[in-house]
Write a protein that holds these residues in place. Structure first.
Motif, mmCIF file in Angstrom:
data_model
loop_
_atom_site.group_PDB
_atom_site.id
_atom_site.type_symbol
_atom_site.label_atom_id
_atom_site.label_comp_id
_atom_site.label_asym_id
_atom_site.label_seq_id
_atom_site.Cartn_x
_atom_site.Cartn_y
_atom_site.Cartn_z
ATOM 1 N N TYR A 66 13.301 -0.892 -5.180
ATOM 2 C CA TYR A 66 13.414 -0.384 -6.559
ATOM 3 C C TYR A 66 12.341 0.658 -6.848
ATOM 4 O O TYR A 66 12.605 1.700 -7.476
ATOM 5 N N LYS A 67 11.149 0.408 -6.370
ATOM 6 C CA LYS A 67 10.065 1.374 -6.574
ATOM 7 C C LYS A 67 10.386 2.701 -5.878
ATOM 8 O O LYS A 67 10.112 3.781 -6.407
ATOM 9 N N LYS A 68 10.971 2.607 -4.691
ATOM 10 C CA LYS A 68 11.361 3.818 -3.972
ATOM 11 C C LYS A 68 12.411 4.601 -4.762
ATOM 12 O O LYS A 68 12.376 5.842 -4.829
ATOM 13 N N LEU A 69 13.328 3.875 -5.383
ATOM 14 C CA LEU A 69 14.342 4.540 -6.207
ATOM 15 C C LEU A 69 13.710 5.235 -7.408
ATOM 16 O O LEU A 69 14.067 6.371 -7.750
ATOM 17 N N LYS A 70 12.760 4.558 -8.034
ATOM 18 C CA LYS A 70 12.070 5.147 -9.193
ATOM 19 C C LYS A 70 11.254 6.374 -8.788
ATOM 20 O O LYS A 70 10.953 7.244 -9.609
ATOM 21 N N GLY A 130 24.958 7.294 -12.571
ATOM 22 C CA GLY A 130 23.638 7.542 -11.989
ATOM 23 C C GLY A 130 22.581 6.581 -12.479
ATOM 24 O O GLY A 130 21.538 6.415 -11.824
ATOM 25 N N ASP A 131 22.811 5.909 -13.625
ATOM 26 C CA ASP A 131 21.862 4.915 -14.115
ATOM 27 C C ASP A 131 21.795 3.743 -13.143
ATOM 28 O O ASP A 131 22.812 3.374 -12.524
ATOM 29 N N ILE A 132 20.614 3.148 -13.008
ATOM 30 C CA ILE A 132 20.452 1.981 -12.141
ATOM 31 C C ILE A 132 19.811 0.835 -12.912
ATOM 32 O O ILE A 132 19.086 1.055 -13.882
ATOM 33 N N THR A 133 20.104 -0.367 -12.461
ATOM 34 C CA THR A 133 19.493 -1.555 -13.061
ATOM 35 C C THR A 133 18.149 -1.834 -12.400
ATOM 36 O O THR A 133 17.869 -1.361 -11.301
ATOM 37 N N ALA A 134 17.345 -2.603 -13.063
ATOM 38 C CA ALA A 134 16.181 -3.202 -12.405
ATOM 39 C C ALA A 134 16.698 -4.291 -11.474
ATOM 40 O O ALA A 134 17.839 -4.744 -11.594
ATOM 41 N N PRO A 135 15.911 -4.722 -10.499
ATOM 42 C CA PRO A 135 16.365 -5.816 -9.626
ATOM 43 C C PRO A 135 16.716 -7.057 -10.437
ATOM 44 O O PRO A 135 16.003 -7.421 -11.379
ATOM 45 N N PHE A 136 17.842 -7.681 -10.107
ATOM 46 C CA PHE A 136 18.229 -8.927 -10.777
ATOM 47 C C PHE A 136 18.839 -9.869 -9.744
ATOM 48 O O PHE A 136 19.288 -9.457 -8.676
ATOM 49 N N TRP A 175 19.627 -10.895 -4.387
ATOM 50 C CA TRP A 175 19.037 -9.945 -5.332
ATOM 51 C C TRP A 175 19.769 -8.611 -5.206
ATOM 52 O O TRP A 175 20.144 -8.177 -4.110
ATOM 53 N N HIS A 176 19.969 -7.936 -6.364
ATOM 54 C CA HIS A 176 20.739 -6.703 -6.387
ATOM 55 C C HIS A 176 20.017 -5.621 -7.206
ATOM 56 O O HIS A 176 19.273 -5.925 -8.143
ATOM 57 N N ILE A 177 20.312 -4.387 -6.843
ATOM 58 C CA ILE A 177 20.078 -3.232 -7.707
ATOM 59 C C ILE A 177 21.429 -2.526 -7.782
ATOM 60 O O ILE A 177 22.062 -2.261 -6.750
ATOM 61 N N VAL A 178 21.896 -2.223 -8.993
ATOM 62 C CA VAL A 178 23.224 -1.634 -9.180
ATOM 63 C C VAL A 178 23.100 -0.230 -9.743
ATOM 64 O O VAL A 178 22.305 0.026 -10.646
ATOM 65 N N LYS A 179 23.913 0.664 -9.208
ATOM 66 C CA LYS A 179 23.996 2.041 -9.694
ATOM 67 C C LYS A 179 25.405 2.284 -10.237
ATOM 68 O O LYS A 179 26.400 1.986 -9.581
ATOM 69 N N LYS A 195 3.113 1.382 -5.873
ATOM 70 C CA LYS A 195 3.949 2.440 -5.300
ATOM 71 C C LYS A 195 4.358 2.063 -3.877
ATOM 72 O O LYS A 195 3.538 1.601 -3.087
ATOM 73 N N VAL A 196 5.658 2.261 -3.576
ATOM 74 C CA VAL A 196 6.159 1.991 -2.236
ATOM 75 C C VAL A 196 6.280 3.320 -1.506
ATOM 76 O O VAL A 196 7.139 4.144 -1.811
ATOM 77 N N GLU A 197 5.413 3.525 -0.563
ATOM 78 C CA GLU A 197 5.400 4.782 0.179
ATOM 79 C C GLU A 197 6.179 4.688 1.494
ATOM 80 O O GLU A 197 6.660 5.693 2.009
ATOM 81 N N VAL A 198 6.286 3.470 2.045
ATOM 82 C CA VAL A 198 6.939 3.320 3.336
ATOM 83 C C VAL A 198 7.781 2.043 3.348
ATOM 84 O O VAL A 198 7.420 1.031 2.745
ATOM 85 N N LEU A 199 8.943 2.121 4.015
ATOM 86 C CA LEU A 199 9.805 0.961 4.223
ATOM 87 C C LEU A 199 10.062 0.815 5.722
ATOM 88 O O LEU A 199 10.028 1.803 6.467
ATOM 89 N N GLU A 200 10.294 -0.425 6.147
ATOM 90 C CA GLU A 200 10.550 -0.643 7.564
ATOM 91 C C GLU A 200 11.788 -1.512 7.757
ATOM 92 O O GLU A 200 12.167 -2.276 6.881
#
Length: 657
Positions: A261-265, A314-320, A326-330, A559-564
Motif C-alpha cells: 500500500y505504501k508503494k502504491l501511495k 483509479g481510486d484505491i482502498t486502504a488495506p482491509f 488482506w486486499h487492496i482494491v482499485k 516509506k517502502v523503498e524496496v519489495l522482494e
C-alpha cells in the motif's frame, strides 16, 4: 461430469433444436442392421456447426465418421446391458427432470414476473417492518387475530406514533428488539415475494396495509427509495491469510500488504505490483482485474462494500481484511445498469426458486384443466371422504383395512389415466404428516382432492411430453445415448487409463518429449522505483545480508523503498525482469519500465524431463486419447457398418448449398 468427452466433439447438449435445412428422412447407414437416418445426422450437424472449433470436424466426411463412431459406442453400451444399470436409470431421470423445466411452466406468466423483477431491480428500498406471526395453515380464528393486531398497530403508526418504538414493542420478529424493525436497503429477490411486493408498492414515507407472507402479517414502512448501485469492475492485490494461524504469521501478512500500500501511495503501478505480489493466482497475471460484479454476487460483503465505496476510476482502498485474506482494491469502472438480456436467465432461475413459482404453477395447472378431459366421480369421492376422521389432524389416521372396497375410479384424465379412491386415500395419509388444520373434514378433503387432481394432472402432462413435443423426444434420445456413452467410456477407457500404472508409465517413457520443464531459476527478486536503492540492495546482498535485514535498513519512516519476492520461477515469468543470461549469483541492476531490479540467483534449473508424478495428469489424458483411438478400430471390427453412399451424397449436396 466428463460429458464433453462422452460426446467427442458432437456437443449434444441441447437447449432448443434448430432445423436450418429440411432433409428427406432416409437410411444413412446401418449398424448390425439397425438403421440410422439422415434427419438425425443433419439436425446434429447443423446444431453444432458453430460450436465445433476443429475445422476437420466441419468436413462432412469426417463428421460422418465421428457420428458413426459415436453410434458404435452406443451400440456397444446396449450390447453390454448398461441401459439397465441403476446409476444410468437414475441419471437419465435426473436429466429429464432438468429438461422438462421449460415445458412445465406458463411462459406468459413467467415473462410478466421477469419484467416485474427487472423493473424492481433498478431500485433499492429501505424499509422497516412490524411482524405478527401466524402459521400458513393456521385456523381462520388465529389468522384473524393476527390480522387485527396488525390493523391496530398500523392505526397507531398512521396516528403519528414512532414506528421504531412500535416495532420494538409489538413486533414478533426476534431481531426487532435490536434493530427496531429496520431492514436496511434491499432490492429484488432479497425478501419473500409478498413482502417484496408490499415494499415496492408502498410509497416512500408511508405505511402499508397488513401484508400476508408465510411468516405472518407485516406492517411495512418505506423509509427511502434509491437507485440500485449497479455493478463495478475492480482489480485487487491479495495476500492470503497464513495457513498457520499464529500472531507472527498474521503480522507478517499484514506487514506485506501495508508495504504494498505504501508503494502504491508513492506512485507505483497497481497492475505491476499485482502481477508481482498478489496471491490470487486467477487474477495476478492480468493485474488483479476481477470480472464485473454486483451486490450479493461475491462471497465477501466486506469486499463488495469496499469496492462500491470507491468513487472515481483509479481510486484505491486502504488495506482491509476479508475472510480470505488482506486486499487492496482499485476501481476500474462503475456500471450503473445491467442490460435486461444479461439478467433474464438469472432472474428466471431465481423466480423458479421463490414464491413466484406458485403463480406460474397455478397458471399452468389451469391451462391443463382446459387442455385435458378431467372427470371426478362424485359418488366414489363421497365414499372415500366417509373413510376420513378427526385423526387426520393429529397425524394418526390410518388407511381402511378393507382397501379392496376403494378400488373404484375416483378421477380420470383423458380416459387413459385413472386413479382409484384408494389412491386418493393414500395421498391423504401422506399429506396428514405435514399438518392439516382446515375444518370441517369435508372442507379439508375438498382441498386435498383439488391438490391431488392438480398433482396427477401435471404428472400426466409431464409423462406425455415426448408425444406433446416431438423435439423433446429427440432431445431425450440424445441425452439417453450420451449417458450410455458416459458409462461405457468410464468402464472401457477412463478407469483403465487411471488405474493401469504399468501402461501409464510405459506411455510416459515412450513419449517423454511431451513432458518437459522450461528453463527455471530459484531466485530472490528485489525491486524498487529508485536506482540508488537497488544499488544499495546489491551491496547488501554481496555482503551476505538476507531479505529481512535489507528491508529493515531501506524501508524506514513509513516509506517502502524496496519489495522482494522469493521462489522458483520460469525464466520467462512476469515476476522476473528480462535477463540476457541467467547465472548463479547476484545480477547487475536491471531497469524495466519504471522499476529497477537486482536478482540473487540461487540455482539454475535447466529445461528437462518432468518426472512421471509431476506429469501424471497430462499423461493420463494423453493415454486415454490413445486408448480411445485404438478402441474405435476394434468396434469397427466387432460391428457391421453399411453406409448408403448415394444417400450420403445427396445429403452433402443439400448441406453444401
Amino acid at each position: 461430469m466428463k460429458f464433453k468427452k462422452v460426446l467427442l466433439g458432437l456437443c449434444l447438449f441441447v437447449s432448443a433444436l434448430s432445423f436450418s435445412q429440411e432433409v428427406k428422412k432416409e437410411v444413412l447407414f446401418t449398424i448390425d442392421g439397425k438403421p440410422y437416418y439422415t434427419d438425425e445426422f443433419v439436425r446434429i450437424y447443423n446444431k453444432n456447426l458453430d460450436l465445433v472449433k476443429d475445422d476437420s470436424q466441419k468436413n462432412l466426411d469426417n463428421y460422418l465418421n465421428l457420428f458413426i463412431g459415436y453410434k458404435l459406442k452406443v451400440s456397444k453400451a446396449n450390447k453390454l446391458g448398461l441401459q439397465n444399470g441403476k446409476k444410468y436409470v437414475g441419471e437419465l431421470k435426473s436429466y429429464r427432470t432438468q429438461l422438462t423445466k421449460n415445458y412445465l411452466t406458463d411462459t406468459k406468466v413467467t415473462k410478466e414476473l421477469i419484467d416485474e423483477a427487472y423493473a424492481r431491480s433498478k431500485k433499492e428500498v429501505k424499509a422497516s417492518h412490524i411482524l405478527f406471526l401466524v402459521d400458513e395453515n393456521a385456523l381462520p380464528a388465529d389468522t384473524l387475530k393476527a390480522y387485527n393486531k396488525a390493523i391496530d398497530v398500523r392505526k397507531k403508526a398512521l396516528a403519528g406514533e414512532s414506528f421504531e418504538k412500535l416495532a420494538e414493542q409489538y413486533s414478533e420478529d426476534p431481531s426487532a428488539k435490536e434493530n427496531k424493525g429496520d431492514l436496511g436497503y434491499f432490492s429484488v429477490f432479497r425478501m419473500v415475494y409478498p413482502f417484496e411486493t408490499g415494499a415496492y408498492t408502498t410509497p416512500k414515507g408511508e405505511v402499508s396495509k397488513p401484508i400476508r407472507s408465510r411468516f405472518g402479517y407485516h406492517v411495512i414502512k418505506v423509509i427511502d427509495v434509491r437507485q440500485n448501485r449497479g455493478d463495478v469492475t475492480v482489480a485487487h492485490i491479495m495476500i492470503m491469510k497464513p495457513k498457520k494461524d499464529s500472531p507472527e504469521e498474521t503480522a507478517k501478512v499484514k506487514s506485506t500488504i501495508e508495504d504494498i500500500y505504501k508503494k502504491l501511495k508513492q506512485g507505483e503501478e497497481f497492475e505491476t505490483l499485482a502481477k508481482q505480489f498478489s496471491e490470487d493466482k486467477s487474477t495476478a497475471a492480468v493485474g488483479g482485474k476481477l470480472n464485473r460484479f454486483g451486490s450479493g454476487e461475491l462471497s465477501s460483503t466486506v469486499f463488495e462494500d469496499q469496492s462500491f465505496a470507491l468513487k472515481q476510476p483509479g481510486d484505491i482502498t486502504a488495506p482491509f481484511e476479508s475472510q480470505h485474506g488482506w486486499h487492496i482494491v482499485k476501481l476500474i469502472e462503475k456500471h450503473t445498469d445491467r442490460p435486461f438480456d444479461e439478467l433474464k436467465a438469472d432472474f428466471e432461475n431465481k423466480i423458479r426458486k421463490d414464491e413466484r413459482s406458485k403463480l406460474i404453477a397455478n397458471s399452468m395447472t389451469e391451462k391443463l384443466k382446459v387442455k385435458y378431459a378431467v372427470k371426478k366421480d362424485a359418488k366414489v369421492y363421497a365414499k372415500a371422504v366417509k373413510a376420513l376422521n378427526d385423526k387426520i389432524y393429529t397425524q394418526s389416521w390410518e388407511m381402511p383395512k378393507d382397501a379392496a372396497a376403494y378400488t373404484q375410479t375416483v378421477l380420470s384424465i383423458n380416459s387413459d389415466r385413472t386413479f382409484s379412491a384408494e389412491d386418493f386415500l393414500k395421498y391423504v395419509s401422506i399429506q396428514q404428516k405435514g399438518g392439516l388444520v382446515v375444518k370441517p373434514i369435508a372442507k379439508q378433503a375438498d382441498i386435498l382432492f383439488d391438490n391431488f387432481t392438480n398433482d396427477k394432472l401435471n404428472a400426466y402432462y409431464n409423462d406425455n411430453l415426448e408425444k406433446e413435443f416431438p423435439e423433446f423426444g429427440l432431445v431425450m434420445g440424445e441425452y439417453r445415448d450420451g449417458l450410455l456413452l458416459f458409462d461405457l467410456m468410464e468402464k472401457e477407457i477412463w478407469e483403465k487409463a487411471k488405474n493401469d500404472t504399468v501402461a501409464l508409465e510405459g506411455y510416459y517413457k515412450n513419449n517423454i518429449d511431451k513432458y518437459q520443464w522450461k528453463d527455471r531459476v530459484d531466485a530472490d527478486v528485489y525491486s524498487s522505483t529508485k536506482e540508488d536503492v537497488i544499488k544499495k540492495v546489491k551491496k547488501f546482498l554481496k555482503k551476505g545480508k538476507d531479505a529481512d535485514f535489507i528491508k529493515a535498513e531501506l524501508n524506514k519512516e513509513g516509506k517502502v523503498e524496496v519489495l522482494e519476492k522469493l521462489g522458483v520461477f520460469d525464466q520467462d515469468s512476469e515476476a522476473l525482469p528480462k535477463m540476457k543470461e541467467w547465472k548463479k549469483g547476484i545480477s547487475d541492476v536491471v531497469k524495466e519500465g519504471n522499476y529497477f531490479y537486482v536478482v540473487k540467483t540461487n540455482d539454475i534449473l535447466p529445461a528437462g524431463p518432468k518426472t512421471f508424478e509431476q506429469s501424471k495428469g497430462r499423461v493420463i489424458n494423453d493415454y486415454q486419447q490413445q486408448l480411445e483411438s485404438n478402441w474405435i478400430t476394434d468396434l469397427e471390427k466387432e460391428f457391421s457398418v453399411e453406409v448408403n453412399k448415394d444417400v450420403f451424397a445427396r445429403v452433402k449436396k443439400e448441406l453444401n448449398q
